[in-house]
Write a protein that holds these residues in place. Sequence first.
Motif, PDB file in Angstrom:
ATOM      1  N   HIS A  57       0.814  -1.222   0.000  1.00 25.20           N
ATOM      2  CA  HIS A  57       0.000   0.000   0.000  1.00 25.20           C
ATOM      3  C   HIS A  57       0.846   1.270   0.000  1.00 25.20           C
ATOM      4  O   HIS A  57       0.294   2.359   0.079  1.00 25.20           O
ATOM      5  CB  HIS A  57      -0.936   0.006   1.212  1.00 25.20           C
ATOM      6  CG  HIS A  57      -0.213  -0.002   2.524  1.00 25.20           C
ATOM      7  ND1 HIS A  57       0.378  -1.118   3.040  1.00 25.20           N
ATOM      8  CD2 HIS A  57       0.032   0.992   3.411  1.00 25.20           C
ATOM      9  CE1 HIS A  57       0.946  -0.839   4.195  1.00 25.20           C
ATOM     10  NE2 HIS A  57       0.760   0.442   4.435  1.00 25.20           N
ATOM     11  N   GLU A  58       2.180   1.135  -0.095  1.00 25.37           N
ATOM     12  CA  GLU A  58       3.031   2.330  -0.156  1.00 25.37           C
ATOM     13  C   GLU A  58       3.543   2.466  -1.589  1.00 25.37           C
ATOM     14  O   GLU A  58       4.652   2.070  -1.912  1.00 25.37           O
ATOM     15  CB  GLU A  58       4.185   2.207   0.838  1.00 25.37           C
ATOM     16  CG  GLU A  58       3.722   2.165   2.281  1.00 25.37           C
ATOM     17  CD  GLU A  58       4.867   2.139   3.282  1.00 25.37           C
ATOM     18  OE1 GLU A  58       6.042   2.172   2.842  1.00 25.37           O
ATOM     19  OE2 GLU A  58       4.592   2.084   4.483  1.00 25.37           O
ATOM     20  N   VAL A  59       2.714   3.005  -2.440  1.00 23.99           N
ATOM     21  CA  VAL A  59       2.930   2.931  -3.889  1.00 23.99           C
ATOM     22  C   VAL A  59       3.195   4.309  -4.500  1.00 23.99           C
ATOM     23  O   VAL A  59       2.536   5.290  -4.161  1.00 23.99           O
ATOM     24  CB  VAL A  59       1.689   2.306  -4.566  1.00 23.99           C
ATOM     25  CG1 VAL A  59       1.774   2.430  -6.081  1.00 23.99           C
ATOM     26  CG2 VAL A  59       1.553   0.844  -4.159  1.00 23.99           C
ATOM     27  N   ALA A  60       4.159   4.304  -5.400  1.00 22.13           N
ATOM     28  CA  ALA A  60       4.348   5.457  -6.289  1.00 22.13           C
ATOM     29  C   ALA A  60       4.606   4.931  -7.690  1.00 22.13           C
ATOM     30  O   ALA A  60       5.098   3.820  -7.869  1.00 22.13           O
ATOM     31  CB  ALA A  60       5.512   6.321  -5.813  1.00 22.13           C
ATOM     32  N   GLY A  61       4.250   5.727  -8.672  1.00 22.50           N
ATOM     33  CA  GLY A  61       4.464   5.291 -10.050  1.00 22.50           C
ATOM     34  C   GLY A  61       4.121   6.396 -11.029  1.00 22.50           C
ATOM     35  O   GLY A  61       3.962   7.566 -10.648  1.00 22.50           O
ATOM     36  N   GLU A 150       2.890   7.554   1.489  1.00 22.89           N
ATOM     37  CA  GLU A 150       1.932   7.071   2.497  1.00 22.89           C
ATOM     38  C   GLU A 150       2.482   7.171   3.920  1.00 22.89           C
ATOM     39  O   GLU A 150       1.821   7.758   4.797  1.00 22.89           O
ATOM     40  CB  GLU A 150       1.512   5.633   2.174  1.00 22.89           C
ATOM     41  CG  GLU A 150       0.245   5.192   2.913  1.00 22.89           C
ATOM     42  CD  GLU A 150       0.500   4.626   4.299  1.00 22.89           C
ATOM     43  OE1 GLU A 150      -0.455   4.489   5.083  1.00 22.89           O
ATOM     44  OE2 GLU A 150       1.682   4.340   4.620  1.00 22.89           O
ATOM     45  N   PRO A 151       3.674   6.649   4.209  1.00 16.60           N
ATOM     46  CA  PRO A 151       4.170   6.818   5.582  1.00 16.60           C
ATOM     47  C   PRO A 151       4.408   8.276   5.947  1.00 16.60           C
ATOM     48  O   PRO A 151       4.179   8.666   7.107  1.00 16.60           O
ATOM     49  CB  PRO A 151       5.471   5.999   5.591  1.00 16.60           C
ATOM     50  CG  PRO A 151       5.832   5.766   4.161  1.00 16.60           C
ATOM     51  CD  PRO A 151       4.554   5.759   3.401  1.00 16.60           C
ATOM     52  N   LEU A 152       4.840   9.084   4.987  1.00 18.47           N
ATOM     53  CA  LEU A 152       5.030  10.509   5.305  1.00 18.47           C
ATOM     54  C   LEU A 152       3.687  11.170   5.584  1.00 18.47           C
ATOM     55  O   LEU A 152       3.579  12.008   6.489  1.00 18.47           O
ATOM     56  CB  LEU A 152       5.760  11.213   4.153  1.00 18.47           C
ATOM     57  CG  LEU A 152       6.127  12.685   4.400  1.00 18.47           C
ATOM     58  CD1 LEU A 152       6.974  12.850   5.659  1.00 18.47           C
ATOM     59  CD2 LEU A 152       6.880  13.250   3.185  1.00 18.47           C
ATOM     60  N   MET A 178       9.572   5.213  11.222  1.00 20.54           N
ATOM     61  CA  MET A 178       8.593   6.246  11.506  1.00 20.54           C
ATOM     62  C   MET A 178       9.145   7.292  12.473  1.00 20.54           C
ATOM     63  O   MET A 178       8.792   8.475  12.380  1.00 20.54           O
ATOM     64  CB  MET A 178       7.305   5.620  12.067  1.00 20.54           C
ATOM     65  CG  MET A 178       6.683   4.553  11.171  1.00 20.54           C
ATOM     66  SD  MET A 178       6.472   4.996   9.426  1.00 20.54           S
ATOM     67  CE  MET A 178       5.318   6.354   9.523  1.00 20.54           C
ATOM     68  N   GLY A 179       9.991   6.865  13.400  1.00 19.81           N
ATOM     69  CA  GLY A 179      10.630   7.827  14.286  1.00 19.81           C
ATOM     70  C   GLY A 179      11.495   8.803  13.510  1.00 19.81           C
ATOM     71  O   GLY A 179      11.502  10.020  13.765  1.00 19.81           O
ATOM     72  N   ARG A 180      12.225   8.262  12.535  1.00 19.62           N
ATOM     73  CA  ARG A 180      13.099   9.124  11.737  1.00 19.62           C
ATOM     74  C   ARG A 180      12.289  10.091  10.869  1.00 19.62           C
ATOM     75  O   ARG A 180      12.718  11.228  10.632  1.00 19.62           O
ATOM     76  CB  ARG A 180      14.014   8.247  10.891  1.00 19.62           C
ATOM     77  CG  ARG A 180      15.152   7.601  11.696  1.00 19.62           C
ATOM     78  CD  ARG A 180      16.267   8.604  11.981  1.00 19.62           C
ATOM     79  NE  ARG A 180      16.857   9.001  10.722  1.00 19.62           N
ATOM     80  CZ  ARG A 180      17.806   8.304  10.082  1.00 19.62           C
ATOM     81  NH1 ARG A 180      18.260   7.182  10.616  1.00 19.62           N
ATOM     82  NH2 ARG A 180      18.291   8.721   8.945  1.00 19.62           N
ATOM     83  N   LEU A 181      11.130   9.661  10.390  1.00 14.30           N
ATOM     84  CA  LEU A 181      10.287  10.599   9.632  1.00 14.30           C
ATOM     85  C   LEU A 181       9.766  11.712  10.540  1.00 14.30           C
ATOM     86  O   LEU A 181       9.671  12.870  10.114  1.00 14.30           O
ATOM     87  CB  LEU A 181       9.126   9.849   8.971  1.00 14.30           C
ATOM     88  CG  LEU A 181       9.476   8.979   7.759  1.00 14.30           C
ATOM     89  CD1 LEU A 181       8.237   8.252   7.240  1.00 14.30           C
ATOM     90  CD2 LEU A 181      10.097   9.816   6.626  1.00 14.30           C
ATOM     91  N   HIS A 182       9.424  11.376  11.786  1.00 15.44           N
ATOM     92  CA  HIS A 182       9.023  12.433  12.738  1.00 15.44           C
ATOM     93  C   HIS A 182      10.188  13.401  12.978  1.00 15.44           C
ATOM     94  O   HIS A 182       9.992  14.624  13.060  1.00 15.44           O
ATOM     95  CB  HIS A 182       8.575  11.815  14.066  1.00 15.44           C
ATOM     96  CG  HIS A 182       7.159  11.330  14.077  1.00 15.44           C
ATOM     97  ND1 HIS A 182       6.799  10.083  13.637  1.00 15.44           N
ATOM     98  CD2 HIS A 182       6.015  11.928  14.494  1.00 15.44           C
ATOM     99  CE1 HIS A 182       5.490   9.929  13.771  1.00 15.44           C
ATOM    100  NE2 HIS A 182       4.988  11.033  14.286  1.00 15.44           N
ATOM    101  N   LEU A 183      11.386  12.862  13.119  1.00 17.49           N
ATOM    102  CA  LEU A 183      12.568  13.714  13.288  1.00 17.49           C
ATOM    103  C   LEU A 183      12.720  14.658  12.103  1.00 17.49           C
ATOM    104  O   LEU A 183      12.887  15.879  12.272  1.00 17.49           O
ATOM    105  CB  LEU A 183      13.815  12.823  13.434  1.00 17.49           C
ATOM    106  CG  LEU A 183      15.183  13.505  13.263  1.00 17.49           C
ATOM    107  CD1 LEU A 183      15.425  14.539  14.355  1.00 17.49           C
ATOM    108  CD2 LEU A 183      16.315  12.451  13.273  1.00 17.49           C
ATOM    109  N   ALA A 184      12.663  14.100  10.906  1.00 12.43           N
ATOM    110  CA  ALA A 184      12.867  14.921   9.711  1.00 12.43           C
ATOM    111  C   ALA A 184      11.801  15.999   9.577  1.00 12.43           C
ATOM    112  O   ALA A 184      12.112  17.168   9.278  1.00 12.43           O
ATOM    113  CB  ALA A 184      12.870  14.017   8.473  1.00 12.43           C
ATOM    114  N   LEU A 185      10.543  15.630   9.793  1.00 14.83           N
ATOM    115  CA  LEU A 185       9.460  16.582   9.571  1.00 14.83           C
ATOM    116  C   LEU A 185       9.456  17.699  10.616  1.00 14.83           C
ATOM    117  O   LEU A 185       9.278  18.880  10.271  1.00 14.83           O
ATOM    118  CB  LEU A 185       8.118  15.855   9.565  1.00 14.83           C
ATOM    119  CG  LEU A 185       6.898  16.732   9.269  1.00 14.83           C
ATOM    120  CD1 LEU A 185       7.045  17.432   7.915  1.00 14.83           C
ATOM    121  CD2 LEU A 185       5.621  15.914   9.297  1.00 14.83           C
ATOM    122  N   THR A 186       9.627  17.356  11.873  1.00 15.10           N
ATOM    123  CA  THR A 186       9.579  18.406  12.906  1.00 15.10           C
ATOM    124  C   THR A 186      10.786  19.332  12.826  1.00 15.10           C
ATOM    125  O   THR A 186      10.668  20.531  13.114  1.00 15.10           O
ATOM    126  CB  THR A 186       9.450  17.797  14.310  1.00 15.10           C
ATOM    127  OG1 THR A 186      10.485  16.817  14.528  1.00 15.10           O
ATOM    128  CG2 THR A 186       8.091  17.148  14.493  1.00 15.10           C
TER     129      THR A 186
END
Length: 342
Positions: A57-61, A150-152, A178-186
């Motif tokens: 379900h994490e798709v790009a194309g 999707e995860p972002l 997911m922790g690292r995405l929170h780090l990057a976004l904040t």
Amino acid sequence: MRVAVITGVGEVEIREDAQPTPGPGDIAIEVGACGICTMERRLFSGTQQIYPVAPGHEVAGRVVAVGSEVDDLPGSPRIGDAVTVDLLTRCGTCSACRRGRSALCKRPQGGALSDGTLAFGAGLAEFVVAPATSAFATGDAPMNQASMGEPLACVVHSVRLSGFRSGDRVAVFGGGYMGRLHLALTRHLGSPAVGVIDVSAQRLDEATEAGADWVATPDDLADRAGGSDIVFVTAGVAGAVEAALDLCDDGGTVVLYGAFPKDVLASVGADRIHHHELNLIGVYSQEPEDWRTAAGLIASGSLAADLDRLVTARYDLASVGDALRHATTEPVYRVLVGDAEQ
């Protein structure tokens, strides 16, 4: 077309299925990359046994066909556009959807392949079809980055519901993907201090390299008490809620992002919540406005370096078994699957 189907514990096969045709309001997408998420790992490892099932379900194309109702509609994806795709179904009529909380849509999720096989996204495939409204342009971003839409979007949802504002001090329990995405976004949104807590020395070192202002193990937080405005718990383990509350300053918020074992309970002092105006919230999945933000971040390239750091490996579709074994037997951030050009 080819599509991966998990048929049992540790078993996956590539099946031939009819290439999906877009309906009037749909688009067809040639899959460039699909991430292997927790759900796929659980299905392959046997933690969650629902077989046979076509996950992904994490798709790009890239868009290869558009339906008659959205062809040349201004703003709608066009043939050749790179997109990240929301494959969550939202009925729009249940009580949650009517309140604008479609992440909690009460209609059961999932679809089916042409032979009736259950599909949870079915993005580990050559093509997918989705409503044009569920596809978000990612510009010239590489497919590896676009597949993190999707995860972002889930993390955008988490940060949005937390009430985060620029200047807020942040702590993140869990230095995984997911922790690292929170780090990057904040960090991107203006936090002056983001800390990461994890039991793994390697994950803490990598979080530091990725820009964490401080790192610590769960046993080394005494001098951090009351030093954060928002605490995101991305690793749901016993004791995490209590530890997160200890990190909060007055008026702070604890966000329960990660799933917890069903039998884990937390002990929270009601008077402490009252007198210190603490907030404890749960967040789950994402909603369309989160997708719009996530796709914009990807297209802008503002998180490109952060997203590139989180690609552990990439496999072609024929090697999806190797990809699933990799993702379920080793510590990883994201393992991607896809044949098309990046």
